[in-house]
Design a protein around this motif. Structure first.
Motif, short mmCIF file in Angstrom:
data_model
loop_
_atom_site.label_atom_id
_atom_site.label_comp_id
_atom_site.label_asym_id
_atom_site.label_seq_id
_atom_site.Cartn_x
_atom_site.Cartn_y
_atom_site.Cartn_z
N GLN A 114 25.42 40.71 43.98
CA GLN A 114 24.67 41.21 42.83
C GLN A 114 25.47 41.04 41.53
O GLN A 114 24.92 40.62 40.51
N ILE A 115 26.74 41.37 41.58
CA ILE A 115 27.58 41.23 40.38
C ILE A 115 27.69 39.77 39.99
O ILE A 115 27.58 39.41 38.81
N ASN A 116 27.88 38.89 40.96
CA ASN A 116 28.01 37.46 40.67
C ASN A 116 26.72 36.91 40.06
O ASN A 116 26.77 36.13 39.11
N SER A 145 40.59 43.26 42.28
CA SER A 145 39.93 42.77 43.48
C SER A 145 38.58 42.15 43.15
O SER A 145 38.24 41.07 43.65
N LEU A 146 37.82 42.82 42.29
CA LEU A 146 36.53 42.27 41.86
C LEU A 146 36.72 40.95 41.14
O LEU A 146 36.03 39.96 41.43
N ALA A 147 37.65 40.92 40.19
CA ALA A 147 37.89 39.70 39.42
C ALA A 147 38.31 38.55 40.31
O ALA A 147 37.82 37.43 40.16
N GLU A 154 37.29 37.40 34.93
CA GLU A 154 38.42 37.98 34.22
C GLU A 154 38.14 39.44 33.90
O GLU A 154 37.02 39.79 33.51
N VAL A 155 39.13 40.28 34.07
CA VAL A 155 39.01 41.68 33.67
C VAL A 155 39.20 41.74 32.16
O VAL A 155 40.23 41.31 31.65
N VAL A 156 38.20 42.25 31.46
CA VAL A 156 38.29 42.40 30.02
C VAL A 156 38.92 43.75 29.69
O VAL A 156 39.81 43.85 28.85
#
Length: 104
Positions: A36-38, A65-67, A73-75
């Motif tokens: 879903q996130i992708n 882990s998500l990134a 990229e984690v903002v």
């Protein structure tokens, strides 16, 4: 792709008004949530994710882990929110013009 400080400032400003369409609860991350996130990132490039209080995971580890799983990229990690960015080169026109030219 590595975001510069200017890129992150720009994306934080852009994400300020966004609502968090997804929440991570006690169960943590699963394959369905990653999908879903992708899909959301493919359409919108920027997402704000809310982490519920009943989640015991470390926010930094969760965000990284998500990134890593999504090649994003984690903002920013602020409070119980994680903001992720993933450039979609297939979009005809990107919603976000990053200040650094190295990400084009």
């Amino acid at each position: 792709m590595k975001l510069t400080g200017a890129d992150k400032r720009y994306l934080r400003k852009s994400a300020h008004h966004l609502n968090a369409p997804l929440q991570i609860g006690k169960e943590g991350i699963n394959d369905n949530m990653l999908t879903q996130i992708n899909e959301y990132l493919e359409k919108h490039e920027l997402i704000k994710i809310s982490v519920l209080q009943n989640n015991d995971d470390d926010m930094n580890e969760l965000a990284m882990s998500l990134a890593q799983s999504l090649k994003a990229e984690v903002v920013q990690i602020i409070g119980s929110k994680i903001i992720l960015y993933k450039k979609n080169y297939e979009l005809k026109s990107s919603k976000y013009s990053l200040p650094s030219k190295s990400n084009d």
